[in-house]
Enzyme design. Structure first.
Site, PDB file in Angstrom:
ATOM      1  N   GLU A 155       0.962  -1.361  -0.107  1.00 39.78           N
ATOM      2  CA  GLU A 155       0.004   0.168  -0.093  1.00 39.78           C
ATOM      3  C   GLU A 155       0.876   1.144   0.040  1.00 39.78           C
ATOM      4  O   GLU A 155       1.916   1.162   0.854  1.00 39.78           O
ATOM      5  CB  GLU A 155      -0.834  -0.095   1.258  1.00 39.78           C
ATOM      6  N   GLU A 160      -2.589  11.345   3.375  1.00 39.10           N
ATOM      7  CA  GLU A 160      -3.356  11.065   4.317  1.00 39.10           C
ATOM      8  C   GLU A 160      -3.146  11.997   5.738  1.00 39.10           C
ATOM      9  O   GLU A 160      -2.017  12.520   5.810  1.00 39.10           O
ATOM     10  CB  GLU A 160      -2.872   9.529   4.735  1.00 39.10           C
TER      11      GLU A 160
END
Length: 336
Positions: A155, A160
């Site tokens: 990932e 974020e």
């Protein structure tokens, strides 16, 4: 973002490994507006813009249970569009929003959107231009890529953060034997701080290996106040590199669709093949954009990231989500 994210943004920056002493302002303009080298080896592969994001042959709407245990109802394509949570403005900007009109009781789930490409990638140069991103208490927005067998196919978190944080977190999650070398701190932007060094992740230990971009324009309200900007991620067998350019610093080679990463200066994040076999840890990734509501990281960092009360109570008031929307110009993928 696949499971519970790390908690690094809730920690004091001084406690993180590899902190660099250069002040935020000293690297304020870390790239020239004109590319220094006009030669590009990259060829445009996919260009997503406007209605592309609502085209079911190109992007799918995830409407299953949230794997991060958030107070969120992810909507199908038809429901998101009928509720005004996914649409294209007259100027071609794509908007993906959290519901900001429905009053709930504490603990109820709020409607939101999560989309992913139908196409998967095994590397390339990925450039995303956003005019705005979600921010606010109880929000957990992310732009990321992920393989089908998590964590073994990896990932990559390009954008974020949670709640009222002001700095972007750039993270890799992987299977065993993948890490950041602390010596890489000398090869990244002076705005960046290395956090956790171990990329290996699991459902019970999911911090990943991280950089924090201390440029306050890289995330949330600070990002939106500048009219957004561009994130770039260059993924090949040698390394994964990520850059952030505020709106007035976007290199001309990007806007001219002839990107040349070698001219962009130091990246915000560098994950080298020297401590992680990139080719064996990252494969078959789909690009994903979502805004989670509460969930593991959001709730654990709630008070430390500028929020009061409880996450569940915050979700009940729709006005808390007036700024919880992505405004997307385009996402482009290139191959060399």
């Amino acid at each position: 973002m696949h499971f519970l994210s790390g908690f690094l943004l809730s920690l004091p920056l001084a406690s993180l490994a590899g902190h660099k002493s250069r002040s935020f302002g000293q690297n304020h303009r870390r790239v020239a507006l004109k590319a220094r080298n006009t030669t590009s080896t990259y060829v445009l592969e996919d260009y997503y813009q406007g209605q592309s994001f609502l085209n079911s042959s190109l992007w799918t709407f995830f409407d299953d249970t949230d794997p991060t245990a958030g107070l969120v109802n992810y909507q199908s394509s038809s429901d998101a569009q009928s509720k005004g949570l996914a649409y294209v403005q007259d100027d071609g900007t794509t908007v993906l929003a959290v519901d900001n009109t429905t009053t709930l009781t504490s603990g109820q789930y709020r409607d939101s959107v999560r989309i992913a490409t139908t196409k998967s990638y095994n590397g390339g140069l990925f450039i995303a231009d956003f005019y705005a991103m979600p921010y606010g208490c109880a929000t957990w927005p992310a732009f990321w890529s992920v393989g089908p067998n998590w964590p073994d196919q990896g990932e990559i978190d390009i954008i974020e953060g949670v709640n009222l944080n002001t700095h972007n977190q750039l993270t890799l999650h992987s299977g065993a034997d993948c890490a950041i070398e602390s010596t890489l701190s000398s090869l990244v932007s002076g705005n960046s701080t290395i956090g956790n060094l171990q990329c290996a992740s699991s459902a019970s230990s999911n911090t990943g290996c991280t950089y924090i971009d201390n440029d306050a324009r890289s995330y949330g309200q600070g990002f939106n106040q500048q009219g957004g900007g561009v994130y770039a991620m260059d993924w090949n067998a040698d390394a994964i590199k990520m850059w952030f350019f505020s709106r007035d610093e976007i290199p001309s080679d990007i806007t001219e669709k002839s990107p040349n990463p070698s001219s962009w200066g130091e990246p915000a994040a560098l994950f080298s093949n020297s401590a992680c076999d990139i080719g064996s840890h990252f494969s078959e990734h789909t690009l994903t954009i979502n805004t989670d509501v509460c969930g593991g990281w959001t709730e654990s960092a709630f008070s430390s990231s500028g929020c009061s009360g409880t996450c569940a109570d915050t979700v009940a008031d729709p006005s808390n989500f007036d700024n919880a929307r992505w405004k997307i110009n385009y996402i482009a993928t290139y191959q060399s």
